[in-house]
Design a protein around this motif. Structure first.
Motif, PDB file in Angstrom:
ATOM      1  N   GLY A 151       0.656  -1.074  -0.143  1.00  0.00           N
ATOM      2  CA  GLY A 151      -0.001   0.135  -0.017  1.00  0.00           C
ATOM      3  C   GLY A 151       0.923   1.144  -0.017  1.00  0.00           C
ATOM      4  N   LYS A 165      -4.754 -12.571  -8.544  1.00  0.00           N
ATOM      5  CA  LYS A 165      -5.123 -11.339  -8.492  1.00  0.00           C
ATOM      6  C   LYS A 165      -6.310 -11.224  -7.447  1.00  0.00           C
ATOM      7  N   PRO A 175      -6.718  -1.710  -4.188  1.00  0.00           N
ATOM      8  CA  PRO A 175      -7.825  -1.408  -5.341  1.00  0.00           C
ATOM      9  C   PRO A 175      -7.603  -2.356  -6.409  1.00  0.00           C
ATOM     10  N   ALA A 177      -7.803  -2.045  -9.658  1.00  0.00           N
ATOM     11  CA  ALA A 177      -7.350  -1.689 -10.757  1.00  0.00           C
ATOM     12  C   ALA A 177      -5.795  -1.342 -10.984  1.00  0.00           C
ATOM     13  N   VAL A 179      -3.799  -3.507  -9.826  1.00  0.00           N
ATOM     14  CA  VAL A 179      -3.029  -5.074 -10.005  1.00  0.00           C
ATOM     15  C   VAL A 179      -3.484  -5.418 -11.565  1.00  0.00           C
ATOM     16  N   ALA A 180      -2.166  -5.745 -11.818  1.00  0.00           N
ATOM     17  CA  ALA A 180      -2.026  -6.278 -13.469  1.00  0.00           C
ATOM     18  C   ALA A 180      -1.837  -7.968 -13.435  1.00  0.00           C
ATOM     19  N   VAL A 378       5.159  -2.423 -19.975  1.00  0.00           N
ATOM     20  CA  VAL A 378       4.197  -1.627 -20.033  1.00  0.00           C
ATOM     21  C   VAL A 378       3.753  -1.169 -18.660  1.00  0.00           C
ATOM     22  N   ARG A 387       2.605   9.989 -10.609  1.00  0.00           N
ATOM     23  CA  ARG A 387       3.023  11.129  -9.823  1.00  0.00           C
ATOM     24  C   ARG A 387       2.560  11.236  -8.495  1.00  0.00           C
ATOM     25  N   ARG A 388       2.563  10.117  -8.054  1.00  0.00           N
ATOM     26  CA  ARG A 388       2.002   9.780  -6.487  1.00  0.00           C
ATOM     27  C   ARG A 388       3.011  10.714  -5.460  1.00  0.00           C
ATOM     28  N   ARG A 398       0.315   6.569   4.582  1.00  0.00           N
ATOM     29  CA  ARG A 398      -0.166   5.488   3.809  1.00  0.00           C
ATOM     30  C   ARG A 398      -0.140   4.163   4.882  1.00  0.00           C
TER      31      ARG A 398
ATOM     32  N   ALA B  14      -2.435   5.311  -0.814  1.00  0.00           N
ATOM     33  CA  ALA B  14      -1.949   5.487  -1.729  1.00  0.00           C
ATOM     34  C   ALA B  14      -2.884   5.389  -3.087  1.00  0.00           C
ATOM     35  N   PHE B  15      -3.803   4.362  -3.100  1.00  0.00           N
ATOM     36  CA  PHE B  15      -4.443   4.399  -4.430  1.00  0.00           C
ATOM     37  C   PHE B  15      -5.698   5.059  -4.327  1.00  0.00           C
ATOM     38  N   ASP B  20      -5.167  11.312  -1.768  1.00  0.00           N
ATOM     39  CA  ASP B  20      -3.727  11.920  -2.033  1.00  0.00           C
ATOM     40  C   ASP B  20      -3.897  13.166  -3.065  1.00  0.00           C
ATOM     41  N   GLY B  22      -2.116  15.897  -5.772  1.00  0.00           N
ATOM     42  CA  GLY B  22      -1.502  15.704  -7.079  1.00  0.00           C
ATOM     43  C   GLY B  22      -1.874  14.894  -7.879  1.00  0.00           C
ATOM     44  N   GLY B  23      -3.148  14.662  -8.144  1.00  0.00           N
ATOM     45  CA  GLY B  23      -3.656  13.973  -9.307  1.00  0.00           C
ATOM     46  C   GLY B  23      -3.005  12.728  -9.399  1.00  0.00           C
ATOM     47  N   ASN B  24      -2.725  11.917  -8.578  1.00  0.00           N
ATOM     48  CA  ASN B  24      -1.996  10.690  -8.867  1.00  0.00           C
ATOM     49  C   ASN B  24      -2.835   9.717  -9.511  1.00  0.00           C
ATOM     50  N   ALA B  26      -4.973  10.030 -11.787  1.00  0.00           N
ATOM     51  CA  ALA B  26      -4.993   9.718 -13.354  1.00  0.00           C
ATOM     52  C   ALA B  26      -3.885   8.636 -13.790  1.00  0.00           C
ATOM     53  N   ALA B  27      -2.683   9.022 -13.013  1.00  0.00           N
ATOM     54  CA  ALA B  27      -1.606   7.926 -13.503  1.00  0.00           C
ATOM     55  C   ALA B  27      -1.869   6.662 -13.179  1.00  0.00           C
ATOM     56  N   GLN B  28      -2.494   6.511 -11.788  1.00  0.00           N
ATOM     57  CA  GLN B  28      -2.731   5.088 -11.379  1.00  0.00           C
ATOM     58  C   GLN B  28      -3.550   4.324 -12.104  1.00  0.00           C
ATOM     59  N   GLU B  30      -4.361   4.529 -15.023  1.00  0.00           N
ATOM     60  CA  GLU B  30      -4.027   4.479 -16.819  1.00  0.00           C
ATOM     61  C   GLU B  30      -3.965   3.064 -16.956  1.00  0.00           C
ATOM     62  N   LEU B  32      -3.151  -0.392 -18.146  1.00  0.00           N
ATOM     63  CA  LEU B  32      -2.125  -1.052 -18.580  1.00  0.00           C
ATOM     64  C   LEU B  32      -2.403  -1.817 -19.913  1.00  0.00           C
ATOM     65  N   PRO B  53     -10.488   5.971 -10.197  1.00  0.00           N
ATOM     66  CA  PRO B  53     -10.698   4.658 -10.955  1.00  0.00           C
ATOM     67  C   PRO B  53     -11.889   3.938 -11.075  1.00  0.00           C
ATOM     68  N   ILE B  57     -13.328   2.277 -14.578  1.00  0.00           N
ATOM     69  CA  ILE B  57     -13.667   0.975 -14.678  1.00  0.00           C
ATOM     70  C   ILE B  57     -15.219   0.882 -15.297  1.00  0.00           C
ATOM     71  N   ASN B  86      -4.856  -4.493 -16.295  1.00  0.00           N
ATOM     72  CA  ASN B  86      -5.466  -4.587 -15.225  1.00  0.00           C
ATOM     73  C   ASN B  86      -6.868  -4.308 -14.953  1.00  0.00           C
TER      74      ASN B  86
END
Lengths: 481, 381
Positions: A151, A165, A175, A177, A179-180, A378, A387-388, A398, B14-15, B20, B22-24, B26-28, B30, B32, B53, B57, B86
């Motif tokens: 986390g 998964k 969450p 999403a 996890v790939a 990827v 950008r976390r 966290r 984190a997720f 959080d 800083g707009g994380n 969007a990147a999270q 994304e 894959l 997220p 989905i 993902n």
């Protein structure tokens, strides 16, 4: 997308690597080789195996750091939390690492590396290879640790199957999403059907011609040896022309010997002992049907290896096994003696209609390590673009979100890790650390390097048979013997 | 679907894109993209700028590429699918089952079950109080022996009447087993009397207290509650008998030692069978017996230590009323998660587990005459 595809410099960290044999080791090795082929830079960090200490180079110049860490329980090193933070920093600076990739939740080295890498400002990816329960004390503890580390420090998680998964998401409260799912693959050039003239004949009538069943796994409870011991006498009784080859060793060997002795099956069932991974294919092609009776598997590589070798595959439908092969290439059974027996019967009936080469070609299109490497790249791209906020206060927040006690403990560890790394920076500044030269592994150089490196590689292969198996991984495949 | 996560189990921040800055998000979120997705096909939820997220989905589910029939996601690994790695399908965690085999506990049945603990505690307290009386001279060994005899007779009658058959098969055998028990303990009394002569009283008391606690902790309560048919818990029995032997060694005469050990054996070895018969026969009688035992233990302890007897009475109340409430309250937080990732538990027949076969076989043999062979058989020295 083209703008995102860039070269990564990856440090793979895990307790489990060659000269140990197993699913995780194989995965790390193959993935690293394919990433190197695709232009990324990969370095592997693991703990020393006996005499195998220091820096070694494997094929294609894959650099492996064997750190002086003490293996503690089933090849997992003793958790020291901060003991090797300085070492990791030096390695990451020397190799100009941008990303750290940890493997296997059971590996303390990987988990600690995630914490320290986050303190160093690297991006972190974690791959989990196994299924865990929720009920017993060990699982609860590990799940809590995983929840804190995944986390707070890890930017991306990879699992090897959809069931894995679901399991990881529940264990670490992630969450979904994030996890790939990227499955393992199999080196299909190594696992081919035996088409030589001396090969075992493929029977056309199973009632009169001999059919050979192959079992190749560690002989432990988790691999369902008890089920097998119930089923083998029944199978031998019903089909007079069936023979069974059992490869592998472990604590349940005595049980199988007892069952063989009780039912007088010495001529029908043979225990071949441990089979090294490089001879696994030769062992498998001696048979027609591959039987897997595991009670739990995240992704059973052995099944894919057997399918690539042209065998009819029978397996208990546990964990991630139903996702691995299409229904016409695998016979799925219930995890019970009756179910397994019925499955073996169906498989024996399939044997006359089996085309090993066709099956091999199909498996070759399904699983490919280069594909796995591309998909992993990827994940690396998306993680690098994350950008976390990775500053210490956000990390501590966290950690606390994972639980009060665990959050406080890991927050303390993270704080000390940051302080220790600051101290290390003062003691041994960045400028004082040499950077490893970017290797040029184009063909002419590769040949020269290989010639000089051959002795080293042979040394590792020679020492390879020494080491004890990595028993602690529930999901390892055919390599576990 | 039941709540998957307790309040403590929130996903780490984190997720959590709301937490959080800083707009994380969007990147999270994304997606894959699988490296082998069909080239011309724009994977779903590629539309970015969404920090949420969940919305991504939902977009994935809605905006599937419109190429004839929308491809459905399959839970397979061998096929390349036009979904990102993902991708979260609506069937995610479909097979999750929470609390499937966990019994729902209600307050009064748990209170009824806790009476077994009360009975055992009373036994321990009685076995502790009687030596105190003997030592202080408030009672004599002959009185104690008479009481033991009465208890033995009562227990035997209970087992015979409620069990429906005479113990040992016939009256003569029953008497013979009784005589063997008494004779054996009487014969050992001199040995037991001098066994702990060199051990100080403090050590004896401390050891006995510890062993009594171990006995209570490890005791087989489900047997008395007639849930199981065979008495297990050899360790708890050994602890109780050892404590009794230690304490009996403190007595002044061998007759007192004999009496104390006999009482302890009756209370810990023989009474579970009689109490089990009573429990099986009728619940009111069981409750009456529990109350009588608790009262008797309190009364026995009172002359020796009023504070102790008050503490015992208090603990009986706590065990009977407070602990069941705590257990029932705690059940709310139980979340037993099961799903396809669980290790299969196949039924392995007894022949493959030699140790368990003996236990099961023993239970099967003991079943018809559980009252008969149990107490007397165990007492055969």
């Amino acid at each position: 997308m083209a703008a995102q595809a860039r070269q990564h410099s990856v440090v793979m960290v895990s307790d489990f690597f060659y000269p140990n044999f197993g699913g995780v080791e194989n995965h790390i090795y193959q993935l690293s080789q394919c990433l190197v082929n695709q232009g990324h830079k990969v370095v592997v960090v693991t703990h020393a195996y006996g005499d195998c200490l220091g820096v070694r180079y494997l094929t294609n110049g894959l650099k492996v750091y064997y750190l002086p860490r003490l293996p503690f329980y089933q090849q997992s090193s003793f958790p020291s939390l901060l003991g090797w933070a300085r070492l990791l920093r030096v390695i990451c600076l020397r190799e100009r690492a941008t990303l750290l990739h940890g493997h296997q939740a059971f590996s303390t080295l990987a988990l600690e590396a995630c914490i320290h890498a986050s303190s160093l400002g690297l991006k972190v990816v974690f791959t989990d290879h196994s299924l865990f329960g929720f009920a017993d004390a060990g699982s609860i503890l590990l799940n809590k640790v995983l929840k804190a580390v995944l986390g707070a420090d890890v930017h991306g998680v990879i699992c090897v199957s959809h069931t894995s998964k679901e399991n990881t998401v529940l264990r670490a409260c992630l969450p979904p999403a994030a996890v790939a799912v990227i499955p393992n693959a199999v080196d299909t050039s190594q696992f081919t059907p035996d088409l030589s003239p001396g090969a075992v004949a493929w029977p056309r009538d199973t009632a009169v011609e001999p059919v050979v069943l192959v079992v190749l796994c560690r002989l432990v409870y988790r691999k369902g040896i008890d089920l097998l011991s119930l089923v083998l006498p029944a199978v031998c009784e019903r089909h007079p022309h069936v023979r069974v080859l059992v490869g592998g060793d472990g604590p349940k060997r005595q049980l199988l010997k007892k069952v063989i002795a009780d039912h007088g099956l010495q001529s029908r069932v043979s225990l071949e002992g441990a089979v090294p991974h490089e001879r696994a294919r030769d062992f498998m092609v001696r048979g027609h049907v591959f039987v897997n009776a595991s009670l739990t598997e995240a992704f059973c590589m052995a099944l894919v290896e057997a399918a690539a070798s042209g065998l009819v595959v029978v397996s208990t439908a546990v964990g991630g096994v139903p996702e691995v092969l299409p229904p016409d290439m695998i016979v799925l059974t219930e995890p019970s003696a009756e179910g397994l027996l019925e499955g073996i019967e169906r498989a024996i009936q399939r044997v006359p209609h089996q085309c090993p080469q066709v099956q091999h070609r199909r498996v070759r299109h399904m699983y490919d390590w280069n594909d796995v490497a591309r998909r992993t790249a990827v994940v690396y791209d998306s993680v690098a673009a994350s950008r976390r906020n990775d500053g210490l206060p956000a990390r501590l927040a966290r950690y606390l979100a994972a639980g009060n006690c665990v959050g406080a403990l890991f927050g303390l560890v993270a704080l000390m890790s940051v302080l220790l790394l600051r101290l290390a920076e003062w003691w041994q500044p960045d400028s004082a650390i040499d950077r490893a030269p970017a290797p040029d592994w184009s063909v002419p150089h590769r040949q020269a390097k290989l010639d000089s490196g051959v002795a080293v590689v042979a040394d590792i292969n020679g020492a390879a048979s020494v080491v004890q198996q990595s028993e602690g991984q529930p999901a390892s495949g055919c390599g576990d013997l | 679907m039941a709540r998957l996560r307790s309040r403590r189990g929130r996903p780490a921040g984190a997720f959590d894109s709301a937490a959080d800055s800083g707009g994380n998000g969007a990147a999270q979120s994304e997606p894959l993209r699988s490296g082998t997705a069909a080239a011309g096909q724009d994977p779903p939820s590629q539309q970015q700028g969404r920090a949420n997220p969940v919305a991504a989905i939902a977009a994935a589910a809605d905006s599937l590429p419109a190429e004839g029939s929308a491809p459905r996601w399959e839970k397979v690994l061998w096929k390349r699918q036009p979904f990102p790695d993902n991708y979260v399908d609506h069937t995610f965690l479909q097979h999750l089952v929470v609390n499937d085999a966990v019994p729902r506990r209600r307050y009064w049945p748990v209170v009824l079950a806790s009476t077994a603990v009360t009975q055992q505690m009373s036994c321990v307290v009685a076995a502790a109080a009687v030596p105190l009386h003997l030592h202080a001279g408030r009672a004599g060994p002959m009185q104690l022996l008479a009481a033991c005899g009465v208890l033995l007779l009562l227990g035997y009658t209970t087992c015979a009447v409620l069990g429906g058959q005479l113990l040992g098969g016939s009256m003569a055998r029953g008497v013979r087993q009784c005589v063997l028990l008494l004779g054996g303990v009487y014969g050992l009394a001199p040995l037991l009397h001098s066994l702990t002569a060199t051990v100080s009283t403090d050590s004896v008391v401390a050891l006995a207290a510890g062993l009594a606690a171990a006995h209570l902790g490890l005791c087989d309560y489900s047997f008395v509650n007639s849930v199981t048919d065979k008495m297990t818990g050899a360790l708890s029995l050994a602890a109780a008998v050892l404590a009794a032997v230690l304490v009996a060694g403190r007595m002044r005469t061998e007759l007192e030692t004999f009496a104390v050990v006999l009482l302890a054996l009756e209370l810990f070895l023989l009474s579970p069978y009689a109490r089990r018969h009573v429990r099986r026969a009728s619940v009111p009688a069981h409750l009456l017996l529990t109350a009588a035992m608790a009262a008797a233990a309190t009364a026995l302890l009172f002359p020796a230590s009023p504070a102790g007897s008050g503490a015992f009475a208090g603990s009986v109340l706590v065990v009977t009323l407070v602990c069941p409430a705590a257990l029932v309250r705690g059940q709310v937080f139980k979340a037993k998660i099961s799903g396809p990732w669980d290790e299969a538990a196949p039924h392995i027949p007894r022949e493959l587990m030699p140790r368990k076969a003996e236990a099961v076989g023993g239970a099967a043999a003991a079943l018809p005459g559980v009252g008969a062979s149990g107490p007397m058989g165990a007492a055969r020295l």
